[in-house]
Scaffold this active site. Structure first.
Site, PDB file in Angstrom:
ATOM      1  N   ASP A  25     -15.880  -2.629  -8.825  1.00 58.97           N
ATOM      2  CA  ASP A  25     -17.287  -2.216  -8.900  1.00 58.97           C
ATOM      3  C   ASP A  25     -17.507  -1.375 -10.152  1.00 58.97           C
ATOM      4  O   ASP A  25     -18.531  -0.700 -10.260  1.00 58.97           O
ATOM      5  CB  ASP A  25     -17.694  -1.428  -7.643  1.00 58.97           C
ATOM      6  CG  ASP A  25     -16.810  -0.216  -7.404  1.00 58.97           C
ATOM      7  OD1 ASP A  25     -15.642  -0.231  -7.830  1.00 58.97           O
ATOM      8  OD2 ASP A  25     -17.286   0.759  -6.798  1.00 58.97           O
ATOM      9  N   ASP A  45      -7.908   1.503  -7.864  1.00 66.17           N
ATOM     10  CA  ASP A  45      -8.421   2.805  -8.290  1.00 66.17           C
ATOM     11  C   ASP A  45      -8.977   2.664  -9.708  1.00 66.17           C
ATOM     12  O   ASP A  45      -8.267   2.213 -10.610  1.00 66.17           O
ATOM     13  CB  ASP A  45      -7.304   3.844  -8.260  1.00 66.17           C
ATOM     14  CG  ASP A  45      -6.835   4.126  -6.834  1.00 66.17           C
ATOM     15  OD1 ASP A  45      -7.695   4.185  -5.924  1.00 66.17           O
ATOM     16  OD2 ASP A  45      -5.621   4.271  -6.621  1.00 66.17           O
ATOM     17  N   GLU A  69       0.846  -1.204   0.000  1.00 67.16           N
ATOM     18  CA  GLU A  69       0.000   0.000   0.000  1.00 67.16           C
ATOM     19  C   GLU A  69       0.878   1.250   0.000  1.00 67.16           C
ATOM     20  O   GLU A  69       1.967   1.259   0.581  1.00 67.16           O
ATOM     21  CB  GLU A  69      -0.914  -0.037   1.242  1.00 67.16           C
ATOM     22  CG  GLU A  69      -1.870   1.113   1.429  1.00 67.16           C
ATOM     23  CD  GLU A  69      -2.718   1.423   0.208  1.00 67.16           C
ATOM     24  OE1 GLU A  69      -2.366   2.398  -0.484  1.00 67.16           O
ATOM     25  OE2 GLU A  69      -3.706   0.716  -0.079  1.00 67.16           O
ATOM     26  N   THR A 106     -15.338  -4.851   1.279  1.00 67.77           N
ATOM     27  CA  THR A 106     -14.342  -3.838   1.658  1.00 67.77           C
ATOM     28  C   THR A 106     -14.996  -2.450   1.699  1.00 67.77           C
ATOM     29  O   THR A 106     -16.127  -2.256   1.228  1.00 67.77           O
ATOM     30  CB  THR A 106     -13.166  -3.794   0.661  1.00 67.77           C
ATOM     31  OG1 THR A 106     -13.606  -3.145  -0.531  1.00 67.77           O
ATOM     32  CG2 THR A 106     -12.631  -5.173   0.337  1.00 67.77           C
ATOM     33  N   ASP A 110       5.287   0.861  -4.260  1.00 71.99           N
ATOM     34  CA  ASP A 110       4.508   0.743  -5.495  1.00 71.99           C
ATOM     35  C   ASP A 110       4.390  -0.746  -5.830  1.00 71.99           C
ATOM     36  O   ASP A 110       5.392  -1.416  -6.093  1.00 71.99           O
ATOM     37  CB  ASP A 110       5.231   1.496  -6.602  1.00 71.99           C
ATOM     38  CG  ASP A 110       4.448   1.509  -7.896  1.00 71.99           C
ATOM     39  OD1 ASP A 110       4.526   2.508  -8.607  1.00 71.99           O
ATOM     40  OD2 ASP A 110       3.776   0.506  -8.211  1.00 71.99           O
TER      41      ASP A 110
HETATM   42  C1  LIG Z   1      -9.832   2.272  -4.342  1.00 71.86           C
HETATM   43  S1  LIG Z   1      -8.721   1.910  -3.037  1.00 71.86           S
HETATM   44  C2  LIG Z   1      -9.253   0.294  -2.490  1.00 71.86           C
HETATM   45  C3  LIG Z   1      -8.799  -0.018  -1.088  1.00 71.86           C
HETATM   46  C4  LIG Z   1      -9.259  -1.392  -0.557  1.00 71.86           C
HETATM   47  N1  LIG Z   1      -8.733  -2.476  -1.366  1.00 71.86           N
HETATM   48  C5  LIG Z   1     -10.774  -1.480  -0.516  1.00 71.86           C
HETATM   49  O1  LIG Z   1     -11.340  -2.229  -1.338  1.00 71.86           O
HETATM   50  O2  LIG Z   1     -11.368  -0.831   0.337  1.00 71.86           O
HETATM   51  C6  LIG Z   1      -7.253   1.556  -3.956  1.00 71.86           C
HETATM   52  C7  LIG Z   1      -6.024   1.466  -3.053  1.00 71.86           C
HETATM   53  O3  LIG Z   1      -4.905   1.120  -3.859  1.00 71.86           O
HETATM   54  C8  LIG Z   1      -3.774   1.857  -3.418  1.00 71.86           C
HETATM   55  N2  LIG Z   1      -2.826   1.919  -4.548  1.00 71.86           N
HETATM   56  C9  LIG Z   1      -3.023   2.565  -5.734  1.00 71.86           C
HETATM   57  N3  LIG Z   1      -1.958   2.391  -6.538  1.00 71.86           N
HETATM   58  C10 LIG Z   1      -1.087   1.620  -5.848  1.00 71.86           C
HETATM   59  C11 LIG Z   1       0.209   1.093  -6.150  1.00 71.86           C
HETATM   60  N4  LIG Z   1       0.796   1.320  -7.339  1.00 71.86           N
HETATM   61  N5  LIG Z   1       0.819   0.349  -5.215  1.00 71.86           N
HETATM   62  C12 LIG Z   1       0.233   0.101  -4.018  1.00 71.86           C
HETATM   63  N6  LIG Z   1      -0.988   0.558  -3.679  1.00 71.86           N
HETATM   64  C13 LIG Z   1      -1.633   1.310  -4.576  1.00 71.86           C
HETATM   65  C14 LIG Z   1      -4.346   3.195  -3.021  1.00 71.86           C
HETATM   66  O4  LIG Z   1      -3.502   3.897  -2.147  1.00 71.86           O
HETATM   67  C15 LIG Z   1      -5.669   2.793  -2.381  1.00 71.86           C
HETATM   68  O5  LIG Z   1      -5.551   2.568  -0.995  1.00 71.86           O
END
Ligand SMILES: C[S@@+](CC[C@H](N)C(=O)[O-])C[C@H]1O[C@@H](n2cnc3c(N)ncnc32)[C@H](O)[C@@H]1O
Length: 226
Positions: free
Chosen positions: A173, A137, A88, A205, A115
């Site tokens: 989603d 995302d 994360e 989640t 990352d």
């Molecule tokens: C839309 S949120 C979903 C969080 C969780 N999985 C949920 O379903 O509630 C997407 C998560 O991916 C993380 N994220 C985005 N790009 C990332 C990357 N390249 N490496 C690690 N984490 C990443 C973001 O910081 C964010 O917390």
């Protein structure tokens, strides 16, 4: 890199890219106090380094973009034989996960602030049992599609890291993201889609709950490493 991200130094060949986000003093102190206990290092061969650090001899699973990590903890609880490595970038989310890990004393979770795409590329071939992305995302605007985590190079990196029989699991989603992922992963011959598509047993989640409240349908996709 997104406008809300900054770059920290490279550790073990993996950029510890940070999201610029407000982290409260309490969360910063959780990160300071608990990261040393639960952090997985990115030095040396991965995931061998993680197994050695955790003194774990079972398979390794990667949980990517875990948010507050509630689903990560549920996964680790249900599958004690796995070493679940949560990846994360969002520091407040990581802090919440660390506090919960401390309270629950779950021994088979490690966290990496990095990352996930770069981390995946660092894994030795055929060493990871499962890779999971719950609600990445979505980048729904057409001009932002290139920012989506799942693309052809992600699929190739996942196929390389996964051991034969290992699985890649994505939940989203956004119908358009699901379709995009089906297309991207179809270009990777080492990954076979699991049919029929079905809901996978896992907790709802935080992001999923928001999607459902907005009336969006949930899709779970699984591909198995040939
Ligand atoms: C839309 S949120 C979903 C969080 C969780 N999985 C949920 O379903 O509630 C997407 C998560 O991916 C993380 N994220 C985005 N790009 C990332 C990357 N390249 N490496 C690690 N984490 C990443 C973001 O910081 C964010 O917390």
């Amino acid at each position: 890199m997104n406008a809300d991200e900054t770059q920290a130094p490279t550790v073990g060949g993996v950029r510890t890219t940070r999201r610029r986000s407000r982290t409260s003093p309490a969360k910063e102190s959780a990160l300071r106090d608990l990261l040393p206990r639960f952090a997985a290092s990115t030095a040396g061969p991965l995931p061998a380094t993680w197994l050695e650090e955790a003194r774990h001899d079972g398979p390794v699973a990667l949980d990517v973009g875990v948010g507050d990590g509630a689903a990560t903890r549920a996964w680790a609880r249900a599958r004690p034989e796995l070493l679940v490595v949560a990846v994360e970038l969002h520091r407040p989310g990581l802090a919440k996960l660390l506090v919960a890990l401390d309270e629950e004393a779950l021994g088979n979770v490690r966290v990496v602030e990095a990352d996930a795409v770069e981390l995946l590329a660092r894994c030795e071939p055929a060493t990871v049992a499962a890779i999971r992305l719950l609600f990445p995302d979505p980048w729904p605007k057409r001009r932002h599609v290139a920012r989506r985590m799942v693309d052809r190079s992600f699929a190739a990196a996942a196929a390389s890291a996964l051991a034969p029989g290992g699985e890649l699991h994505l939940a989203t989603d956004w119908d358009d993201y699901a379709e995009h992922a089906r297309t991207m992963v179809a270009a990777e011959p080492r990954l076979a889609p699991e049919r029929p598509e079905r809901r996978i047993d896992r907790p709802v989640t935080a992001y999923e709950a928001r999607g459902m409240a907005a009336g969006r349908a949930i899709t779970d996709l699984v591909w198995r490493r040939r």
